[in-house]
Every structure is written in C-alpha cells, then in structure tokens.
Write an enzyme that holds these catalytic residues in place. Structure first.
Site, PDB file in Angstrom:
ATOM      1  CD  GLU A   1      36.326  44.429  34.962  1.00  0.00           C
ATOM      2  OE1 GLU A   1      36.269  44.313  36.293  1.00  0.00           O
ATOM      3  OE2 GLU A   1      37.221  44.927  34.503  1.00  0.00           O
TER       4      GLU A   1
ATOM      5  CD  GLU B   1      39.175  49.229  38.297  1.00  0.00           C
ATOM      6  OE1 GLU B   1      39.803  49.053  39.350  1.00  0.00           O
ATOM      7  OE2 GLU B   1      38.605  48.110  38.065  1.00  0.00           O
TER       8      GLU B   1
HETATM    9  O1  G3I Z   1      49.162  35.348  42.027  1.00  0.00           O
HETATM   10  C1  G3I Z   1      49.028  35.297  43.232  1.00  0.00           C
HETATM   11  C2  G3I Z   1      49.359  34.020  43.736  1.00  0.00           C
HETATM   12  O2  G3I Z   1      50.672  33.723  43.478  1.00  0.00           O
HETATM   13  C3  G3I Z   1      49.106  33.830  45.294  1.00  0.00           C
HETATM   14  O3  G3I Z   1      49.292  32.487  45.612  1.00  0.00           O
HETATM   15  C4  G3I Z   1      47.736  34.381  45.736  1.00  0.00           C
HETATM   16  C5  G3I Z   1      47.337  34.214  47.074  1.00  0.00           C
HETATM   17  O4  G3I Z   1      46.393  34.991  47.638  1.00  0.00           O
HETATM   18  O5  G3I Z   1      47.597  35.572  45.299  1.00  0.00           O
HETATM   19  C6  G3I Z   1      47.635  35.796  43.925  1.00  0.00           C
HETATM   20  O6  G3I Z   1      47.347  36.831  43.398  1.00  0.00           O
HETATM   21  C7  G3I Z   1      46.034  37.332  43.604  1.00  0.00           C
HETATM   22  C8  G3I Z   1      45.284  37.423  41.927  1.00  0.00           C
HETATM   23  O7  G3I Z   1      43.948  38.011  42.233  1.00  0.00           O
HETATM   24  C9  G3I Z   1      45.396  36.120  41.317  1.00  0.00           C
HETATM   25  O8  G3I Z   1      44.600  35.117  41.926  1.00  0.00           O
HETATM   26  C10 G3I Z   1      45.839  38.509  44.166  1.00  0.00           C
HETATM   27  O9  G3I Z   1      45.990  38.643  45.713  1.00  0.00           O
HETATM   28  C11 G3I Z   1      44.375  39.127  43.794  1.00  0.00           C
HETATM   29  O10 G3I Z   1      44.230  40.405  44.584  1.00  0.00           O
HETATM   30  C12 G3I Z   1      43.889  39.039  42.760  1.00  0.00           C
HETATM   31  O11 G3I Z   1      42.677  39.697  42.674  1.00  0.00           O
HETATM   32  C13 G3I Z   1      42.042  40.064  41.225  1.00  0.00           C
HETATM   33  C14 G3I Z   1      41.954  41.519  41.424  1.00  0.00           C
HETATM   34  O12 G3I Z   1      41.371  41.915  40.227  1.00  0.00           O
HETATM   35  C15 G3I Z   1      43.035  42.350  41.321  1.00  0.00           C
HETATM   36  O13 G3I Z   1      43.870  42.043  40.385  1.00  0.00           O
HETATM   37  C16 G3I Z   1      40.752  39.224  41.224  1.00  0.00           C
HETATM   38  O14 G3I Z   1      41.158  37.992  41.116  1.00  0.00           O
HETATM   39  C17 G3I Z   1      39.994  39.890  40.192  1.00  0.00           C
HETATM   40  O15 G3I Z   1      38.780  39.262  39.928  1.00  0.00           O
HETATM   41  C18 G3I Z   1      39.711  41.122  39.942  1.00  0.00           C
HETATM   42  O16 G3I Z   1      39.229  41.816  38.740  1.00  0.00           O
HETATM   43  C19 G3I Z   1      39.165  43.240  38.897  1.00  0.00           C
HETATM   44  C20 G3I Z   1      39.504  43.743  37.367  1.00  0.00           C
HETATM   45  O17 G3I Z   1      40.842  43.236  36.864  1.00  0.00           O
HETATM   46  C21 G3I Z   1      39.266  45.014  37.247  1.00  0.00           C
HETATM   47  N1  G3I Z   1      37.998  45.693  37.653  1.00  0.00           N
HETATM   48  C22 G3I Z   1      37.722  45.119  39.023  1.00  0.00           C
HETATM   49  C23 G3I Z   1      37.650  43.632  39.158  1.00  0.00           C
HETATM   50  C24 G3I Z   1      37.299  42.857  40.384  1.00  0.00           C
HETATM   51  O18 G3I Z   1      37.876  43.614  41.337  1.00  0.00           O
END
Ligand code: G3I
Length: 334
Positions: free
Chosen positions: A256, A146
């Site tokens: 995805e 991205e």
């Molecule tokens: O790891 C922490 C954890 O320690 C904490 O307890 C928890 C509380 O909110 O947060 C956890 O981190 C989260 C992580 O997911 C793991 O669950 C982040 O806040 C959250 O922002 C993260 O979201 C992910 C996001 O990417 C950002 O990385 C989503 O699950 C995931 O589905 C999403 O995937 C992205 C692809 O990588 C790239 N393309 C878009 C897609 C959708 O947004």
C-alpha cells in the site's frame, strides 16, 4: 537512410510510450500494482493509466466486509467483480483485500453483541463465501489486516476489535479457513509500520514465524509502506526485515505504498524529488530480494488518495501527469 530514419523514429516513439511499469517489473519477476476504486473505473484517464501501467490491482474497499456482506448473510460481489473484470480484461492479477479487520465492518456486525461462538461462525461463513466466490480470480488474500498494536509491549500485542479478544485465535482460524476455501490462493498477513525495525516489526515477525512453526497456512507478509517525508523507516533496516521474513520461507509484498510530502522541507520540487528517492529506495530493496514479489502503491494519482490531496503521496499528479516518483521507479527498474 530511409531505414535509419524509420528506426530512429520508432526508437523515439517507443521511448516516449515505452515507460510502462508493469513491463519493466516483469523483467525482474515483480508484479507492479496499485489499489483501484471501482467508482473511478469509468473515468477515461484513470482507467487508461491503471490498465496500462500495472500488472496487479488491489480493490481499495470493494472486497472488505462492509462491501461484501452489508447485511447478515447477504453477500454482494458487484463492486469486487467490477475490479476483477477490469483486471481480467487488462491481463492483470488481483490481490484480495481483506477478510478480517477491525475497520470497515458493517454495523450489523460491530453492534450485534454477538457471543464468541457466533462471531467465530460469522467469520468462517464470511471467509468460506468470499474466498469461494473469488477462487481462481485472485492470486492472494490479505487474510488478516492490521491486527497488531502500534506499540506492542509486555505481551500485549493485538488490537482489540470485533474479533479480539472474543475469538482469541481468530488469526490462525482465518488463515486455516481461507486455505480450506481455496487451497491454491496465497495467504498474507498485512500491516502498516511493520517495515523497518522496532517493536511492531518484531511483533509481526514473531507472529508469522510462530504461524509457520505451528503449520498455519501462511505464504506472505504485506508491508503496507504508508510513509511520509517526515517519517520513513531506515532503508537498511527495511532490507534486513524483508530478509528475515523471506528467510522464513515467506514472500513479501509491498502492499500500500504512498509517501506523503508532509514534514518535508524546501520547495515543492525539492519535496517531490525527496519523495521520489523514497519510492526508488523501496523499489531497490524489493529488487534486491527474489522473494519480494510485488510492489503496490495505494492508488496512483494524487486526485484519488485516502490522504489529503495536498499531501501529494502518489506517482501521478491530480492531472494524471507522471511525477518524479514515477520517473524514479522507471529508472530503478530499467
Ligand atoms: O461506502 C460508503 C458510501 O456508501 C458512502 O457514500 C461514503 C460516504 O462517506 O462512504 C463510503 O465508505 C467509505 C469507503 O472508504 C468507500 O469510499 C468509508 O466511509 C471510508 O472509511 C472508506 O475509507 C477507506 C479505508 O481504508 C477504510 O476502509 C479508504 O478509502 C481506503 O483507502 C483505506 O485503505 C486502508 C487499507 O484498506 C488498509 N490499510 C490502510 C489503508 C488506508 O487507511
């Protein structure tokens, strides 16, 4: 008569259990996958469907910077290894995701006020270490994720993030370093809203064409395909876009896919039918091009989606029952 009865019974049993996406995909030389979250692997129904239906898994978050280098110079692979171990024990491949992105970075990196040289060194060390760790264990990496603006215009193409513009050539460098760390792994550029036609798909195409022309090691483009009933690109334009990318000698992975029912009309059943049509048309587009080699959805159950569950974007409902979208994929692949 007895033999006939046994044969019919066997046929019926194999029909009800036989709809396995990974096997149907294999008949076409396509990997069929889902992202997975290691936090759910202990859930029996989750693990069963994940292991049974798919031939490739993308770790949803476990190989991102925040997970793999939570403190500077301290690498942790426990979560990513759990995904790899699950995949290995289910005879599945793994797509590595991802090495350089503007999101889900550890705060020490984003708030470190590092100068350009230090950032460049940090990126190289990270790529060396993570790609090195997973050498031979993943089939490909989303090297850069991205990087392109939603509305690129007038030469303003790249998102500002921790890498850009500090390290203006970070995309090229990331691919070169990944290639050095594992010369055998396939390297992908991965983005959303790049599936059809328009300024962003053009910018992605121009980027990867330029990389190919300049000899930067790149092997494929990941089209994420996060869409909804309200917005979904014209499938003919998607087919044309996949074709022009593969004409460069690159592979395409649908990386995805999910289809939110947001913006749909009619009853829920009608919306789920419309959703199934979108899934089916994308699978058909992939089947139509030998260099579209993987079809991956961003999760498989509406119980666990990055979207709100009421957007019902995936192939199974929150109770792990297959939805019309699942049936349509089976029919399209059969
Ligand atoms: O790891 C922490 C954890 O320690 C904490 O307890 C928890 C509380 O909110 O947060 C956890 O981190 C989260 C992580 O997911 C793991 O669950 C982040 O806040 C959250 O922002 C993260 O979201 C992910 C996001 O990417 C950002 O990385 C989503 O699950 C995931 O589905 C999403 O995937 C992205 C692809 O990588 C790239 N393309 C878009 C897609 C959708 O947004």
């Amino acid at each position: 008569m007895h033999v006939l009865f046994v044969l019919v019974t066997l046929l019926l049993v194999s029909c009800s259990y036989g709809a396995v996406l990974r096997d149907l995909g294999q008949n076409h030389g396509k990997l069929i996958g889902s992202c997975a979250n290691q936090g759910h692997l202990a859930e029996q129904q989750y693990a069963q469907i994940l292991g049974q239906q798919f031939s490739v898994i993308t770790p949803e978050n476990e190989m991102k910077w925040a997970a793999t280098q939570p403190a500077r110079g301290q690498f942790t692979f426990t979560q990513g290894d759990a995904i790899v171990n699950f995949a290995t024990s289910h005879n599945q491949k793994v797509r590595g995701h991802n090495l350089a992105w503007g999101e889900d970075n550890p705060s020490w990196l984003t708030s470190g006020n590092f100068n350009a040289t230090t950032k460049q060194n940090l990126l190289k060390t990270h790529i060396d270490t993570v790609v090195g760790h997973y050498k031979g264990k993943v089939i490909c990496w989303d090297v850069v994720n991205e990087a392109i603006l939603d509305n690129p215009a007038n030469g303003n193409v790249y998102k500002q993030n921790v890498w850009y513009p500090a390290v203006p050539n970070y995309i090229d460098l990331a691919f070169q370093w990944a290639n050095q760390a594992d010369p055998n792994v396939k390297l992908f550029y991965n983005d959303y809203s790049a599936e059809g036609s328009g300024a962003k798909p053009d910018a992605v195409y121009n980027l990867v064409r330029s990389m190919k022309q300049r000899g930067i090691p790149i092997h494929g483009v990941g089209l994420q395909y996060h869409v909804s009933l309200q917005y979904s690109p014209n499938i003919q334009q998607v087919i044309t876009n996949i074709q022009r990318i593969t004409d460069l000698g690159l592979e395409v992975h649908i990386t995805e896919m999910d289809v939110s029912i947001q913006g749909g009309s009619g009853s829920q059943a009608q919306m789920l039918a419309a959703q199934a049509t979108v899934y089916g048309s994308v699978m058909k587009a992939c089947l139509g091009n030998a260099k579209c080699t993987a079809f991956v959805s961003w999760g498989f159950t509406d119980k666990y989606t990055w979207l709100n569950s009421n957007q019902m974007p995936l192939l199974y409902d929150t109770n792990y029952q297959p939805k019309p979208a699942y049936d349509t994929l089976v029919t399209t692949l059969s």
